[in-house]
Design a protein around this motif. Structure first.
Motif, mmCIF file in Angstrom:
data_model
loop_
_atom_site.group_PDB
_atom_site.id
_atom_site.type_symbol
_atom_site.label_atom_id
_atom_site.label_comp_id
_atom_site.label_asym_id
_atom_site.label_seq_id
_atom_site.Cartn_x
_atom_site.Cartn_y
_atom_site.Cartn_z
ATOM 1 N N GLY A 32 -49.178 -22.679 -58.827
ATOM 2 C CA GLY A 32 -50.027 -22.998 -57.507
ATOM 3 C C GLY A 32 -50.123 -24.216 -57.025
ATOM 4 N N ASP A 67 -46.781 -20.674 -55.112
ATOM 5 C CA ASP A 67 -47.709 -20.108 -54.156
ATOM 6 C C ASP A 67 -48.483 -21.385 -53.626
ATOM 7 N N ALA A 95 -44.550 -18.133 -51.554
ATOM 8 C CA ALA A 95 -45.988 -17.247 -51.072
ATOM 9 C C ALA A 95 -46.627 -18.365 -50.162
ATOM 10 N N THR A 96 -47.171 -17.905 -49.006
ATOM 11 C CA THR A 96 -48.352 -18.606 -48.235
ATOM 12 C C THR A 96 -49.078 -17.897 -47.894
ATOM 13 N N GLN A 191 -54.923 -11.595 -54.470
ATOM 14 C CA GLN A 191 -55.587 -12.910 -55.128
ATOM 15 C C GLN A 191 -57.089 -12.892 -55.335
ATOM 16 N N THR A 261 -50.937 -18.316 -61.532
ATOM 17 C CA THR A 261 -50.272 -19.406 -60.791
ATOM 18 C C THR A 261 -51.118 -20.795 -61.019
#
Length: 296
Positions: A32, A67, A95-96, A191, A261
Motif C-alpha cells: 500500500g 494499492d 489498484a486505485t 477495504q 497491503t
C-alpha cells in the motif's frame, strides 16, 4: 472421527494468491502506497527517488498488488507509482480509488456524483499512464447520492473498458449486501480497518468469504500499534521474526480472502513486511492470537 491437529503442529499453509473477480491473480501480501504521502496524506513523504526505490523493490520481491488512491498527495502518489513502475510489468495489478476529495491535510469530503466519479477516474488513468485500471475502488459511499447512481457510474466505467474490476472502501456488511443485491456491477473487493486487535469488521469479512470477495485490510498493523505487542513479540521470538511479521502472518492464516497491503516508505521495512508470507504459525499460536482482545 479425525483427531484434532496437535497444538504445536503447523496450521494449514495459507494460499499465496487470491483471484480478484475470479480471473485476476494477485499475491495476497501486497504493498500500500499511503506512506509515500506526507501526514494527512498531503504532499510528499520522502523524495521521489526513495519512493521509486520502495516501489521497484516491492515488485522485485514478487508483489503483484500495489494499492493507491487519487487523494494521496493528492494525485502525487499515483504519479509516483507511474514514474517508478510504468510500463507496468506483466501480472502487476495497480489498484486505485476515487470518491474522496482532499483539500488540505485536515479537510476532505466525499464526492459520489456520477459525473465527478467519471472525471476522477479519468484523472487517475492519466496520472497512472494507463488505459485501464485493474481495480477501481469507491473510496466512500456518498450519503447524498443514491447508491445505485454511484454504482451505475462505476458500471459505465467498466463497460467503457476504463476499469477492469470494481471494489468498495470503508463499508459495512449491510452496505455491501445492499450493493450486491442491486446487482449493478460486480464487487470484487472491499477495504476496511481490520487487524488482530481490531475485528469490528468481522461480519463484513464473513460476507466476503461467502461471496468470494477480497478483503484488503487497512491498518493491518494497527497503525503501528502491533509492532511491539507483547503476544506478537513472544510468538515472534520462536520464529526469529518481528511482531509486525506475526501480525501480518495471522491475517494470511485467518481468512483466505484477506489480502493485506501494508504501507511503508522504507525498503528495509518493506522487506520485513513481505517476509511475513514465509511464516507458518502453529495451531496453538493461532489460538493465542485469536484470543487477543479485539476492539469492541
Amino acid at each position: 472421527m479425525s483427531a484434532s491437529p496437535h497444538p504445536t503442529a503447523p496450521a494449514p499453509h495459507p494460499a499465496p494468491e487470491f483471484f480478484l473477480g475470479g480471473d485476476l491473480p494477485v499475491r495476497r501480501l501486497g504493498y500500500g502506497t499511503v506512506q509515500l504521502a506526507g501526514p494527512g496524506v498531503w504532499g510528499p513523504r520522502g523524495t521521489d527517488a526513495q519512493a521509486t526505490a520502495v516501489l521497484r523493490r516491492a515488485v522485485e520481491l514478487g508483489v503483484t498488488l500495489v494499492d493507491t488512491a487519487d487523494n494521496y498527495g493528492p494525485g502525487l502518489v499515483e504519479e509516483r507509482v507511474a514514474a517508478a513502475l510504468h510500463p507496468y510489468p506483466k501480472g502487476l495489478v495497480v489498484a486505485t480509488k476515487g470518491g474522496v476529495v482532499r483539500t488540505s491535510a485536515e479537510a476532505w469530503h466525499v464526492e459520489g456524483r456520477p459525473e465527478r466519479l467519471r472525471a476522477m477516474c479519468e484523472e487517475s488513468l492519466r496520472r497512472l499512464r494507463t488505459d485501464r485500471i485493474d481495480l477501481y475502488q469507491l473510496h466512500r459511499f456518498d450519503r447524498e447520492v443514491p447508491m445505485a447512481e454511484q454504482l451505475g457510474a462505476l458500471r459505465e466505467l467498466r463497460d467503457a473498458g476504463k476499469v477492469r474490476h470494481v471494489g468498495l472502501d470503508s463499508v459495512t456488511a449491510e452496505q455491501l449486501r445492499a450493493a450486491l443485491d442491486l446487482d449493478i456491477v460486480p464487487i470484487v473487493s472491499v477495504q476496511n480497518r481490520y487487524n488482530v486487535l481490531d475485528r469490528v469488521s468481522e461480519p463484513l469479512l464473513r460476507l466476503c468469504e461467502a461471496r468470494g470477495i477480497a478483503f484488503l485490510p487497512w491498518f493491518p498493523l494497527g497503525n503501528g500499534g502491533l509492532t511491539d505487542h507483547p503476544e506478537c513479540a513472544a510468538i515472534a521470538r520462536d520464529h526469529g521474526a518481528t511482531p509486525s511479521q506475526i501480525a501480518l502472518a495471522w491475517l494470511l492464516h485467518h481468512s483466505p480472502v484477506l489480502c493485506p497491503t501494508p504501507g511503508t516508505g522504507s525498503v528495509a521495512h518493506l522487506e520485513e513486511n513481505l517476509g511475513a508470507a514465509a511464516i507458518r504459525l502453529t495451531v496453538r499460536e493461532l489460538a493465542r492470537l485469536d484470543a487477543l482482545t479485539a476492539t469492541p
